[in-house]
Write a protein that holds these residues in place. Sequence first.
Motif, PDB file in Angstrom:
ATOM      1  N   LEU A   1     -44.379 -38.272  24.143  1.00 23.56           N
ATOM      2  CA  LEU A   1     -44.607 -37.081  23.320  1.00 23.56           C
ATOM      3  C   LEU A   1     -45.287 -37.467  22.007  1.00 23.56           C
ATOM      4  O   LEU A   1     -46.207 -36.785  21.545  1.00 23.56           O
ATOM      5  CB  LEU A   1     -43.275 -36.378  23.052  1.00 23.56           C
ATOM      6  CG  LEU A   1     -43.390 -34.992  22.409  1.00 23.56           C
ATOM      7  CD1 LEU A   1     -44.188 -34.058  23.290  1.00 23.56           C
ATOM      8  CD2 LEU A   1     -41.999 -34.427  22.159  1.00 23.56           C
ATOM      9  N   THR A   2     -44.852 -38.586  21.433  1.00 23.66           N
ATOM     10  CA  THR A   2     -45.464 -39.063  20.200  1.00 23.66           C
ATOM     11  C   THR A   2     -46.956 -39.312  20.414  1.00 23.66           C
ATOM     12  O   THR A   2     -47.792 -38.935  19.594  1.00 23.66           O
ATOM     13  CB  THR A   2     -44.785 -40.362  19.742  1.00 23.66           C
ATOM     14  OG1 THR A   2     -43.399 -40.109  19.553  1.00 23.66           O
ATOM     15  CG2 THR A   2     -45.386 -40.874  18.439  1.00 23.66           C
TER      16      THR A   2
ATOM     17  N   LEU B   1     -32.788 -40.645  30.714  1.00 21.74           N
ATOM     18  CA  LEU B   1     -33.704 -41.571  30.062  1.00 21.74           C
ATOM     19  C   LEU B   1     -34.981 -41.773  30.876  1.00 21.74           C
ATOM     20  O   LEU B   1     -35.988 -42.228  30.355  1.00 21.74           O
ATOM     21  CB  LEU B   1     -33.028 -42.924  29.829  1.00 21.74           C
ATOM     22  CG  LEU B   1     -31.923 -42.939  28.772  1.00 21.74           C
ATOM     23  CD1 LEU B   1     -31.269 -44.314  28.734  1.00 21.74           C
ATOM     24  CD2 LEU B   1     -32.474 -42.587  27.404  1.00 21.74           C
ATOM     25  N   ASN B   2     -34.934 -41.454  32.153  1.00 21.93           N
ATOM     26  CA  ASN B   2     -36.120 -41.605  33.003  1.00 21.93           C
ATOM     27  C   ASN B   2     -36.830 -40.305  33.278  1.00 21.93           C
ATOM     28  O   ASN B   2     -37.846 -40.289  33.959  1.00 21.93           O
ATOM     29  CB  ASN B   2     -35.710 -42.210  34.355  1.00 21.93           C
ATOM     30  CG  ASN B   2     -35.253 -43.631  34.208  1.00 21.93           C
ATOM     31  OD1 ASN B   2     -35.745 -44.357  33.356  1.00 21.93           O
ATOM     32  ND2 ASN B   2     -34.293 -44.023  35.025  1.00 21.93           N
ATOM     33  N   MET B   3     -36.277 -39.220  32.763  1.00 18.01           N
ATOM     34  CA  MET B   3     -36.884 -37.924  33.037  1.00 18.01           C
ATOM     35  C   MET B   3     -37.933 -37.607  31.995  1.00 18.01           C
ATOM     36  O   MET B   3     -37.964 -38.202  30.923  1.00 18.01           O
ATOM     37  CB  MET B   3     -35.823 -36.832  32.989  1.00 18.01           C
ATOM     38  CG  MET B   3     -34.886 -36.775  34.163  1.00 18.01           C
ATOM     39  SD  MET B   3     -33.983 -35.209  34.024  1.00 18.01           S
ATOM     40  CE  MET B   3     -32.794 -35.403  35.297  1.00 18.01           C
TER      41      MET B   3
ATOM     42  N   ILE C   1     -44.621 -38.366  12.229  1.00 16.30           N
ATOM     43  CA  ILE C   1     -44.523 -37.162  13.037  1.00 16.30           C
ATOM     44  C   ILE C   1     -43.039 -36.848  13.210  1.00 16.30           C
ATOM     45  O   ILE C   1     -42.197 -37.727  13.036  1.00 16.30           O
ATOM     46  CB  ILE C   1     -45.220 -37.424  14.376  1.00 16.30           C
ATOM     47  CG1 ILE C   1     -46.675 -37.806  14.073  1.00 16.30           C
ATOM     48  CG2 ILE C   1     -45.167 -36.219  15.286  1.00 16.30           C
ATOM     49  CD1 ILE C   1     -47.518 -38.072  15.260  1.00 16.30           C
ATOM     50  N   ASP C   2     -42.733 -35.605  13.556  1.00 11.69           N
ATOM     51  CA  ASP C   2     -41.336 -35.209  13.784  1.00 11.69           C
ATOM     52  C   ASP C   2     -40.600 -36.271  14.573  1.00 11.69           C
ATOM     53  O   ASP C   2     -41.079 -36.710  15.609  1.00 11.69           O
ATOM     54  CB  ASP C   2     -41.271 -33.915  14.605  1.00 11.69           C
ATOM     55  CG  ASP C   2     -41.801 -32.733  13.818  1.00 11.69           C
ATOM     56  OD1 ASP C   2     -41.991 -31.677  14.417  1.00 11.69           O
ATOM     57  OD2 ASP C   2     -42.028 -32.920  12.607  1.00 11.69           O
ATOM     58  N   PRO C   3     -39.443 -36.653  14.123  1.00 13.55           N
ATOM     59  CA  PRO C   3     -38.745 -37.740  14.822  1.00 13.55           C
ATOM     60  C   PRO C   3     -38.433 -37.356  16.268  1.00 13.55           C
ATOM     61  O   PRO C   3     -38.007 -36.246  16.537  1.00 13.55           O
ATOM     62  CB  PRO C   3     -37.450 -37.912  14.024  1.00 13.55           C
ATOM     63  CG  PRO C   3     -37.327 -36.700  13.188  1.00 13.55           C
ATOM     64  CD  PRO C   3     -38.678 -36.133  12.998  1.00 13.55           C
ATOM     65  N   VAL C   4     -38.722 -38.264  17.166  1.00 14.91           N
ATOM     66  CA  VAL C   4     -38.316 -38.094  18.560  1.00 14.91           C
ATOM     67  C   VAL C   4     -37.459 -39.302  18.900  1.00 14.91           C
ATOM     68  O   VAL C   4     -37.569 -40.338  18.267  1.00 14.91           O
ATOM     69  CB  VAL C   4     -39.524 -38.007  19.514  1.00 14.91           C
ATOM     70  CG1 VAL C   4     -40.272 -36.711  19.323  1.00 14.91           C
ATOM     71  CG2 VAL C   4     -40.442 -39.188  19.328  1.00 14.91           C
ATOM     72  N   PRO C   5     -36.615 -39.163  19.917  1.00 14.31           N
ATOM     73  CA  PRO C   5     -35.722 -40.282  20.225  1.00 14.31           C
ATOM     74  C   PRO C   5     -36.483 -41.475  20.789  1.00 14.31           C
ATOM     75  O   PRO C   5     -37.609 -41.339  21.267  1.00 14.31           O
ATOM     76  CB  PRO C   5     -34.788 -39.695  21.290  1.00 14.31           C
ATOM     77  CG  PRO C   5     -35.515 -38.543  21.863  1.00 14.31           C
ATOM     78  CD  PRO C   5     -36.390 -37.993  20.791  1.00 14.31           C
TER      79      PRO C   5
END
Lengths: 552, 529
Positions: free
Chosen positions: B224-225, A355-357, B212-216
């Motif tokens: 990234l978003t 989660l931190n990477m 946009i493409d779903p990211v976690p």
Amino acid sequence: MDRRQFLTLSPTRHKTAKAPMGRTDSGIAPFTGAFETAQAVHLLKRALFGASPADLSWAKGLGSMDQAVDALLTPLATMPSPPVNNYGDDATGIAPGATWVNAPAYVRMEDDPLGQNRQRSYKAWWTGVMLNQTRSIHEKMVLFWHNHFVTETQTVTDLRYVYKYNTTLRQYALGNFKALTKAITKDPAMLIYLNGNLNGKTAADENYARELHELFTIGKGPDSHYTEDDVRASARVLTGYRVDENTITSHFDSTQHDFANKQFSDFYGAKTVTGKTGPAGETELDDLLNIIFSQPECAKFIVRKLYRFFIYYKIDDAVEQNVIAPLADIFRTNNYEILPVLSALFKSEHFYDPLNMSCLIKSPIDFCIGLCREFSVVFPPASDYMNAYEAWDYIRDFAGKMLQNIGDPPLVAGWAPYYQEPMFHEMWINTDTLPKRNMLSDYLVQGQGAPHNLKIDVLAFADQLSDPGNPVTLVKDSLDLLYRVDVSDSLRSFMKNSILLSGQSPNSDYYWTDAWQAYKGNPGDVATRTVVESRLKAMYKFIMDLSEYQLS
Amino acid sequence: MRRRDFLKHTASAAVLPSIIDGFSVKAFSTSPMLAALQGAATDNDHVLVMIQLTGGNDGLNMVIPLDIYDKYQAARSNIAIQQGKVLPLANNIKTGIHPAMTGIQQLYEDGKVCILQSVGYPSPDYSHFRATDIWLSGSGAKDILNTGWGGRYLGFEYPNFPEGFPNADAPDPLAIQIGSLVSPVFQGTAASMGIAITSATDFYDLLENPPIDPVPNTHWGDELTYIRLIAKQSDKYTDSIKLAASKVTQQSPYPANNDLAAQLKIVARLVAGGLKTRMYMVSTGGFDTHASQTEAGDTSKGYHAELLGKVSAAIKAFMDDLTKLKVSKRVVGMTFSEFGRRTKSNGSMGTDHGAAAPMIVFGDYVLQGVLGNSPNIPDAASVGDNIPMQYDFRSVYASILEQWFCVKESDLKTILLDDYQRLPIVSGIACGLITSTDDVNQNAGINYITNYPNPFADKTYLKYKTKGGHTMIQIFDTTGRLIQVPVNKIHTPGDYTITFDGEDLPNGVYYARFQNGTIQQVRTMLKVR
């Protein structure tokens, strides 16, 4: 093993704060998970500028995460040679190819060409040092400290001082922070930059004193409560330092020193710095630093800066409690030695928590220099200094256009992405700078557009991977090294089928294998080389053009 | 496009002599011509749509030689299209097309299709990768070029790109690739001249501003978003593309489950929306039919038939849509593949990599016709036989550049790096050029080139008839390898004879290809012991 298992493995879990969903509550307990490609690449990209295939092999070959961190935290044994005259005419008589860092003082004219020439020379040299870094975090720490103890070449103007300042940073980069602070306080470039060299008993100049508290030791967080009186008192402690332009050193002039007592606020334990006359007046600086460093907020402030530089900008309650506080304890316990803090941080569960990477946006220097290192871009040799400096400066200038001009952060606070709420490192990426990143990577991968034949040898890069003849493995190995996030199977297939196989049937991996083997069997043949080279260029360009490549 | 230049052509057309470079002047009266030109001048931003058939399309089963049907059938009896099922072409008895291509047949009848026979190049490469690179870069077999022919053309028109682009004169992308990767065909000397609009779904995403493409929901997901958002905003052509697309609210139906149709639908929308982009590249794959290209019971059906059917249906729908959107006059399209396939089929009911193959060029301004003769097929085809080239693919590029993009003859060499024979593919009205009315095909009875003795053991005399001007004879073997170029210079009109010494050559079939102006003819020679 899934993330939940991994997080519950650590034995020493106490006083941890709970983090919201999707956020981490891991702390600085040592990481005990497997040290594989993902972990090694993560560590390398944070400690170094970029991670090449050779770096990855080296790290994994060391045997364990602890050994890799220890190796990366080894300070430089020898300092790099200084910058040289690559500009020709030198009013102080320094010959081309000789170093100017100890040149005699000179009278600066208006539109001082020597100043500008040496400025470019210094910046190019420093870029070259970073490009040629050994496998040590040392160079990244020099950059970190430059962003912390800021000076600007355009203000200092005499680059001999700036070079000396660089050596001061380098000398203490992995040493003792308190000693570094003292050295910087007396550093000629810093004395010029923040007017310390004009600070005298008649009317103290508060410039450096203020920044000493606000930017260099305590900060302005919610737990920072130093007062204006503290600033004024500090300014009086710091009176008397002067710069000698002939020896490029500073010295303490007791006749300029305010030797009355200086009283500090409750925040600093209501302590007093006893005023001293004569040469002993210089020891008031030690007293001042002792007072400041007794304040627990100092350690936390520095640890937070290290966190934001190496981990991520968000410091929520969980991070503050689980990471910042314990690391600050380590910092204080070790009398402000930097290495124990970095060691604990880089060996922690928090560091290797997925989660931190992958969430740090590469700074322009990280991006530009990292790209050159990952792909082993060949520069003219240092012995060919005219061309080498020009080529290094090309990279430095590109990073400058991306808003990180080394040697000249925009203000004494350093580069905004390291401190500016709410966006922090997102400020590196805007509609002007992102296309510039793409432009540099495009020029280098296409082998067109950059001077001095700077380019990425895609064939040499692919050749270092485990099985470049196998297009599936080639895509995987490339992405494992160049990206920090996973990508979908359809994207991997696209790279293999549309790029490496040029749209031929997805079941025809052998077309790539045959083409690669034909090249390997006859590397001198232009046609067989071009067939694979053009496809590799297209693939690596595609990889670097996607947003994923901006993450470290 | 420089309208002034274009009008200059038309003014001088009226006073040119009757024969130029082997072209004869079509006798047209000035007023319909000028009227047509007036109409063309106001909106004559021409578009070329390149349709890449990836894998090596079996051209011999796409364009079937009816005049030598027996030889065709004998060469590939297990996959030959049944004679009765071949679709006839209007005004032509020698050539037909695959039964699945009813759309192309209709377009041909409407006068909008030109088929070029046996397009290839000397010493062709049989590797997918190298051959693709050759077609896209417009290079010869031995040359390695880092630019695409489309990129060089666009670089010629817009030499400063990308500096100062987009601008008021060129607000739109110069070239668009429908797909995630810009084809090497658009690579210019300094930069790629094209942009990629990702697959159909992403294109509609681009227009409709969806998530946009779903990211976690993690730190890296957030970052990234953000970067993707900036990437989208940085694309300076997003706005012009969106603007053009927004102007087209309805399109004609396109066939479902047809990736080529989906790509062409986007092209039609952008052209109709007023985008000034000159070149588009779309592609469809699966043509590497080494096995089972037809059904055993019915060779008119099967895998290759499906592929060709999709291509034909997509092109027909595209043309219909363009017509309904009133922009069909702006578009010329062409199909090409990296190579054709072997004359003789293999035992797996498929065909292996070959050499020359036909190209289909279509558009309102395209001149109806089949250029060239039926492919050269031996009486008893063997596994090593390949279709010899009648036209160099760079001639097709040169013709389109001159006749459709109105590039001056003197500039063609800058783009294509050599001079190539031009062929009457596009009507001269499009660029105000003189159009040839010569039947570039060989009329029965005219032998432009013969040889005697034939078969020959060592020497043979090549006898050729030229109308004057540049004349060339190339000698190829059955793999298409260029053995010799015994003639390559300007001639005065007349009959000539030269000696060809084949003493050192292996026995077998050789092709002597004659070229003079727009005329070409391939003579089959046989070297024996």
